[in-house]
Scaffold this motif. Structure first.
Motif, PDB file in Angstrom:
ATOM      1  N   ALA A  26      -0.586 -12.863  -8.644  1.00  0.00           N
ATOM      2  CA  ALA A  26      -1.904 -12.473  -9.122  1.00  0.00           C
ATOM      3  C   ALA A  26      -3.025 -13.186  -8.382  1.00  0.00           C
ATOM      4  O   ALA A  26      -2.980 -14.404  -8.170  1.00  0.00           O
ATOM      5  CB  ALA A  26      -2.006 -12.770 -10.618  1.00  0.00           C
ATOM      6  N   TRP A  27      -4.022 -12.414  -7.983  1.00  0.00           N
ATOM      7  CA  TRP A  27      -5.266 -12.914  -7.387  1.00  0.00           C
ATOM      8  C   TRP A  27      -5.037 -13.639  -6.064  1.00  0.00           C
ATOM      9  O   TRP A  27      -5.751 -14.585  -5.737  1.00  0.00           O
ATOM     10  CB  TRP A  27      -6.014 -13.817  -8.386  1.00  0.00           C
ATOM     11  N   THR A  28      -4.023 -13.212  -5.316  1.00  0.00           N
ATOM     12  CA  THR A  28      -3.787 -13.718  -3.966  1.00  0.00           C
ATOM     13  C   THR A  28      -4.097 -12.612  -2.962  1.00  0.00           C
ATOM     14  O   THR A  28      -4.436 -11.492  -3.330  1.00  0.00           O
ATOM     15  CB  THR A  28      -2.324 -14.161  -3.796  1.00  0.00           C
ATOM     16  N   ASP A  29      -3.978 -12.931  -1.672  1.00  0.00           N
ATOM     17  CA  ASP A  29      -4.237 -11.925  -0.644  1.00  0.00           C
ATOM     18  C   ASP A  29      -3.297 -10.727  -0.776  1.00  0.00           C
ATOM     19  O   ASP A  29      -3.710  -9.579  -0.585  1.00  0.00           O
ATOM     20  CB  ASP A  29      -4.086 -12.547   0.751  1.00  0.00           C
ATOM     21  N   ALA A  30      -2.028 -10.987  -1.088  1.00  0.00           N
ATOM     22  CA  ALA A  30      -1.070  -9.882  -1.245  1.00  0.00           C
ATOM     23  C   ALA A  30      -1.473  -8.990  -2.409  1.00  0.00           C
ATOM     24  O   ALA A  30      -1.367  -7.752  -2.334  1.00  0.00           O
ATOM     25  CB  ALA A  30       0.338 -10.434  -1.452  1.00  0.00           C
ATOM     26  N   ASP A  31      -1.938  -9.592  -3.490  1.00  0.00           N
ATOM     27  CA  ASP A  31      -2.400  -8.830  -4.649  1.00  0.00           C
ATOM     28  C   ASP A  31      -3.622  -7.989  -4.274  1.00  0.00           C
ATOM     29  O   ASP A  31      -3.730  -6.821  -4.668  1.00  0.00           O
ATOM     30  CB  ASP A  31      -2.741  -9.796  -5.785  1.00  0.00           C
ATOM     31  N   THR A  32      -4.526  -8.576  -3.512  1.00  0.00           N
ATOM     32  CA  THR A  32      -5.707  -7.838  -3.054  1.00  0.00           C
ATOM     33  C   THR A  32      -5.301  -6.632  -2.225  1.00  0.00           C
ATOM     34  O   THR A  32      -5.872  -5.537  -2.360  1.00  0.00           O
ATOM     35  CB  THR A  32      -6.618  -8.761  -2.233  1.00  0.00           C
ATOM     36  N   ASP A  33      -4.308  -6.810  -1.353  1.00  0.00           N
ATOM     37  CA  ASP A  33      -3.835  -5.694  -0.517  1.00  0.00           C
ATOM     38  C   ASP A  33      -3.212  -4.597  -1.379  1.00  0.00           C
ATOM     39  O   ASP A  33      -3.393  -3.403  -1.114  1.00  0.00           O
ATOM     40  CB  ASP A  33      -2.821  -6.201   0.505  1.00  0.00           C
ATOM     41  N   CYS A  34      -2.456  -4.993  -2.402  1.00  0.00           N
ATOM     42  CA  CYS A  34      -1.865  -4.003  -3.309  1.00  0.00           C
ATOM     43  C   CYS A  34      -2.956  -3.228  -4.054  1.00  0.00           C
ATOM     44  O   CYS A  34      -2.866  -2.007  -4.234  1.00  0.00           O
ATOM     45  CB  CYS A  34      -0.942  -4.696  -4.316  1.00  0.00           C
ATOM     46  N   ARG A  35      -3.983  -3.928  -4.479  1.00  0.00           N
ATOM     47  CA  ARG A  35      -5.082  -3.296  -5.189  1.00  0.00           C
ATOM     48  C   ARG A  35      -5.828  -2.316  -4.278  1.00  0.00           C
ATOM     49  O   ARG A  35      -6.237  -1.229  -4.720  1.00  0.00           O
ATOM     50  CB  ARG A  35      -6.034  -4.357  -5.739  1.00  0.00           C
ATOM     51  N   ALA A  36      -5.997  -2.705  -3.032  1.00  0.00           N
ATOM     52  CA  ALA A  36      -6.657  -1.814  -2.080  1.00  0.00           C
ATOM     53  C   ALA A  36      -5.817  -0.555  -1.863  1.00  0.00           C
ATOM     54  O   ALA A  36      -6.360   0.558  -1.752  1.00  0.00           O
ATOM     55  CB  ALA A  36      -6.890  -2.543  -0.760  1.00  0.00           C
ATOM     56  N   TRP A  37      -4.508  -0.731  -1.800  1.00  0.00           N
ATOM     57  CA  TRP A  37      -3.621   0.424  -1.654  1.00  0.00           C
ATOM     58  C   TRP A  37      -3.769   1.361  -2.843  1.00  0.00           C
ATOM     59  O   TRP A  37      -3.862   2.587  -2.669  1.00  0.00           O
ATOM     60  CB  TRP A  37      -2.163  -0.054  -1.545  1.00  0.00           C
ATOM     61  N   PHE A  38      -3.810   0.819  -4.059  1.00  0.00           N
ATOM     62  CA  PHE A  38      -3.963   1.635  -5.266  1.00  0.00           C
ATOM     63  C   PHE A  38      -5.276   2.411  -5.210  1.00  0.00           C
ATOM     64  O   PHE A  38      -5.308   3.625  -5.487  1.00  0.00           O
ATOM     65  CB  PHE A  38      -3.921   0.736  -6.500  1.00  0.00           C
ATOM     66  N   GLU A  39      -6.347   1.735  -4.869  1.00  0.00           N
ATOM     67  CA  GLU A  39      -7.638   2.415  -4.818  1.00  0.00           C
ATOM     68  C   GLU A  39      -7.639   3.518  -3.763  1.00  0.00           C
ATOM     69  O   GLU A  39      -8.172   4.608  -3.991  1.00  0.00           O
ATOM     70  CB  GLU A  39      -8.760   1.415  -4.529  1.00  0.00           C
ATOM     71  N   ASP A  40      -7.016   3.258  -2.618  1.00  0.00           N
ATOM     72  CA  ASP A  40      -6.934   4.287  -1.567  1.00  0.00           C
ATOM     73  C   ASP A  40      -6.181   5.519  -2.069  1.00  0.00           C
ATOM     74  O   ASP A  40      -6.593   6.661  -1.785  1.00  0.00           O
ATOM     75  CB  ASP A  40      -6.232   3.720  -0.332  1.00  0.00           C
ATOM     76  N   GLN A  41      -5.082   5.298  -2.789  1.00  0.00           N
ATOM     77  CA  GLN A  41      -4.314   6.431  -3.309  1.00  0.00           C
ATOM     78  C   GLN A  41      -5.136   7.235  -4.314  1.00  0.00           C
ATOM     79  O   GLN A  41      -5.087   8.469  -4.341  1.00  0.00           O
ATOM     80  CB  GLN A  41      -3.019   5.940  -3.961  1.00  0.00           C
ATOM     81  N   ALA A  42      -5.895   6.530  -5.136  1.00  0.00           N
ATOM     82  CA  ALA A  42      -6.742   7.216  -6.119  1.00  0.00           C
ATOM     83  C   ALA A  42      -7.819   8.039  -5.421  1.00  0.00           C
ATOM     84  O   ALA A  42      -8.023   9.225  -5.736  1.00  0.00           O
ATOM     85  CB  ALA A  42      -7.369   6.193  -7.063  1.00  0.00           C
ATOM     86  N   ARG A  43      -8.512   7.423  -4.488  1.00  0.00           N
ATOM     87  CA  ARG A  43      -9.592   8.120  -3.786  1.00  0.00           C
ATOM     88  C   ARG A  43      -9.070   9.327  -3.014  1.00  0.00           C
ATOM     89  O   ARG A  43      -9.721  10.374  -2.976  1.00  0.00           O
ATOM     90  CB  ARG A  43     -10.294   7.167  -2.820  1.00  0.00           C
TER      91      ARG A  43
END
Length: 405
Positions: A26-43
């Motif tokens: 949680a709240w690490t660079d890897a988590d940030t990358d996962c979150r960015a992936w989720f947002e990209d899939q949504a968009r």
């Protein structure tokens, strides 16, 4: 179907080259990358993306204000050196199931959302399901702010570093009131489906489970000059307690595991002053769990007394038995059994999930995808491509049956 391309894209994120496992904390660079992936899939799918006050991500199709929404998803974080499937399979399958519904030209009559719950595994701060616990009001802001990782970094500091507001966390009843049903797909963490020969199953209940911290305090001293008879070595009491945990679990038909340990001063040539061990125990019912944990603590105190050791036992987290919503569970069985002709067994699980946390607030259910070895929380965790696709199709059938009626 987009499952394979999404899976391949997410697969390298947070993967350790040394172990082959994942370190998506949680709240690490890897988590940030996962979150960015989720947002990209949504968009990419034209979904409305939002992050709630507790850091959980949502991708909405339809207006959430209409209420009675059908939600699916899981989590993207991992245990230390965990497998690829625990959590991410549910999120990737959710997006793939939506693609399948669109390919079928299914017409939704209820809002649909995909969610990525934050910090489900509790690998960094020691408490599982932080995002869903906060949302459901099962974790207070004050206690959340006291959570600290192994490096002394507090949860608020970690959230701020990742660009989130820790002062905003807390119960979110308005959001939960929008949801009519939550269905979480997850890789099975056991071999029940492999033994039955079925690719997909439905969860009946989650065993009661918890985490207890055992602090054995002795006296630091020189490993080479201190007579055995003069030692107050907490490692002995801890080791005997680990063996006692195995015995108590076997007697009760439950499970008990000491999987994490911290030693002070942690020197090869020093007798420890403190051995801190964390117990994870789970059982089919509350009575058995109480028997197991009570037996372990009794044995620990006996061994500690025998070696002149002080012992503190602290329950750090606990989740009672979770019976998934019977009406929703039966509806999943009807959709997958009657409508598709699949044989879908109903089975219990000893693993905790966000769906279990939310079950006290909204109707929840779970689908399991076969795990051929039963191995989980390990790089060896696996599921075949055919079974993953079967899971996507089953989830699509369920979403169609719930959201297109």
């Amino acid at each position: 179907m987009s499952f394979h391309s999404m899976w391949a894209e997410l697969l390298p994120v947070g993967r350790s080259s040394a172990s082959g496992g994942y370190r998506r904390f949680a709240w690490t660079d890897a988590d940030t990358d996962c979150r960015a992936w989720f947002e990209d899939q949504a968009r990419a799918r034209g979904l409305a993306h939002e992050v709630d006050r507790n850091g959980n991500q949502w991708a909405w199709l339809g207006d959430p204000a209409e209420g009675d929404a059908v939600v699916t998803g899981s989590h993207l974080d991992s245990v230390p050196d965990g497998g690829a499937f625990d959590g991410p399979l549910g999120v990737v399958s959710a997006f793939a199931a939506l693609d399948e519904l669109r390919a079928r030209d299914a017409r939704l009559t209820r809002p649909l959302a995909i969610v990525n719950f934050g910090d489900e595994e509790g690998a960094r701060f020691g408490l599982a399901c932080v995002g869903s616990r906060l949302t459901a009001g099962q974790l207070t802001r004050e206690r959340a702010h006291r959570l600290t990782d192994g490096d002394g970094v507090t949860l608020p500091r970690a959230m701020e570093a990742a660009g989130y507001d820790p002062d905003a966390v807390g119960p979110d009843p308005e959001r939960l009131a929008r949801i009519g049903a939550f269905v979480e797909l997850h890789v099975e963490q056991g071999r029940a489906l492999d033994l039955s020969g079925d690719p997909v199953g439905i969860a009946s209940a989650i065993w009661p489970h918890g985490r207890w911290r055992f602090d054995f305090r002795g006296e630091a001293n020189h490993a080479g000059t201190t007579r055995l008879a003069d030692r107050r070595d907490p490692m002995l009491s801890y080791a005997e307690t680990v063996l006692a945990a195995r015995r108590e679990a076997e007697l009760a038909g439950a499970v008990a595991t000491f999987g994490k340990i911290a030693v002070e001063p942690n020197g090869v040539n020093a007798i420890p002053s403190l051995v801190r061990g964390w117990l994870d125990s789970r059982a089919e019912d509350q009575t058995r769990l109480d028997t197991v944990v009570g037996g372990i603590e009794k044995a620990a105190r006996s061994h500690a007394d025998a070696h002149g050791i002080d012992l503190d036992v602290v329950r750090e987290s606990f989740t009672p038995v979770v019976e998934f919503d019977h009406a929703l569970r039966d509806e999943l069985a009807r959709i997958l059994g009657t409508d598709t002709g699949l044989t879908v067994p109903v089975l219990g699980t000893g693993a905790g999930h966000d769906a279990g946390i939310l079950s006290g607030s909204i109707p929840t259910a779970m689908l399991f995808v076969r795990n051929p070895t039963g191995v989980s929380h390990s790089p060896a965790e696996s599921a075949s491509e055919d079974d993953c696709v079967a899971g996507v199709l089953a989830l699509a059938d369920v979403l169609e049956g719930l959201a297109c009626r």
